[in-house]
Design an enzyme around this catalytic site. Structure first.
Site, PDB file in Angstrom:
ATOM      1  N   TYR A   1       3.741  11.708  -3.238  1.00  0.00           N
ATOM      2  CA  TYR A   1       3.343  10.515  -2.490  1.00  0.00           C
ATOM      3  C   TYR A   1       1.847  10.542  -2.189  1.00  0.00           C
ATOM      4  O   TYR A   1       1.147   9.535  -2.350  1.00  0.00           O
ATOM      5  CB  TYR A   1       4.148  10.448  -1.190  1.00  0.00           C
ATOM      6  CG  TYR A   1       3.685   9.409  -0.201  1.00  0.00           C
ATOM      7  CD1 TYR A   1       3.901   8.054  -0.433  1.00  0.00           C
ATOM      8  CD2 TYR A   1       3.055   9.777   0.984  1.00  0.00           C
ATOM      9  CE1 TYR A   1       3.493   7.102   0.488  1.00  0.00           C
ATOM     10  CE2 TYR A   1       2.648   8.837   1.910  1.00  0.00           C
ATOM     11  CZ  TYR A   1       2.868   7.496   1.660  1.00  0.00           C
ATOM     12  OH  TYR A   1       2.457   6.554   2.570  1.00  0.00           O
TER      13      TYR A   1
ATOM     14  N   SER B   1      -2.640   5.429   2.724  1.00  0.00           N
ATOM     15  CA  SER B   1      -2.072   6.333   3.725  1.00  0.00           C
ATOM     16  C   SER B   1      -3.051   7.460   4.006  1.00  0.00           C
ATOM     17  O   SER B   1      -3.756   7.928   3.103  1.00  0.00           O
ATOM     18  CB  SER B   1      -0.756   6.934   3.222  1.00  0.00           C
ATOM     19  OG  SER B   1      -0.271   7.909   4.128  1.00  0.00           O
TER      20      SER B   1
END
Length: 262
Positions: free
Chosen positions: A155, A144
């Site tokens: 995350y 990501s």
């Protein structure tokens, strides 16, 4: 570029029930792949059925990919079915909560790491003996650009670890005919999730924090928009294909110019 880049190749796609994973699976099938689609949601059965109805080759399997045993079972089944695992695409992950770091509790931090790091870590480890034994293989991890982003620190840390796993494993396997790369998607426009990542009902404050993430994602993109599923799938399947035969250890940002951070 060949329209049938994956004819005869065995591909495992994890997180294949919806979103990017589903789009990757559908497109790989149309290019001739023999697929094992994996997800913890039984919706993955519908994706396999859609592929078969289109004339492709796919079977589905439900598994908990946050566990080592779940990944072992997946790779064993793929090898039994196809005699090889040519490509592994690890696509499980995604932020469960979006909030400033001081508002994450211990349970939430552990859940974010378990969700967005361990399915990739275990998947790479579980597939490796098969690829080493057959003397070839390709791994594409889905990372990501949120390795540099707001309101998703756990995350972001997990995806930063995915990047480090990718580059280190590629270095280690450079002479073993096994390529390891990652695609780092930016914000992606997709249909509403049929299965939410978390069970918590968002409060008005949660919605405000989520909107901050959306605003930052668009602002960080040079193109000032979210990407499309097909744009993410195209990059993933490029790295999975022989068109990328001299590319390994690379993190490919697909964020409209937002590079994230390694």
């Amino acid at each position: 570029m060949s329209a049938q880049r994956f004819t005869g190749k065995s591909i495992v796609v994890t997180g294949a029930a919806q979103g990017i994973g589903k789009d990757v699976a559908l497109r790989a099938a149309r290019e001739g792949a023999r697929l094992l689609l994996v997800d913890r949601s039984p919706l993955v059965e519908d994706v396999a059925r859609e592929i078969v109805e289109e004339g492709g080759q796919a079977t589905a399997m439900t598994a908990d990919l946050e566990t080592w045993s779940g990944n072992q079972d997946v790779m064993a089944r793929a090898h039994r079915a196809h005699g090889a695992i040519d490509v592994l695409i690890t696509n499980v992950g995604g932020a469960i909560w979006m909030r400033p770091f001081q508002h994450f509790d211990e349970r939430q931090i552990e859940a974010e790491i378990s969700r967005s790091l361990f399915p990739t870590m275990w998947g790479c480890r579980a597939v490796l003996p098969y690829m080493l034994d057959q003397g070839r293989g390709v791994i594409v991890n889905v990372s990501s650009i949120a390795t540099k982003g707001i309101n998703r620190v756990p995350y972001s840390a997990a995806k930063g670890a995915v990047n480090a796993l990718t580059t280190s494993l590629a270095f280690e396997l450079g002479t073993r005919n096994i390529r390891v790369n990652a695609v780092a998607p930016g914000g992606t426009t997709a249909p509403p999730r049929k299965v939410p990542r978390g069970a918590d009902v968002p409060t008005e404050r949660d919605k405000a924090w989520m909107q901050e993430v959306v605003d930052q994602t668009i602002q960080s993109s040079h193109m000032k928009r979210y990407g499309l599923l097909r744009e993410m799938a195209a990059a993933i399947l490029f790295l999975a294909s022989d068109d990328a035969s001299y590319i390994t250890g690379t993190i490919l940002p697909v964020g409209g110019g937002d590079q994230g951070m390694g």
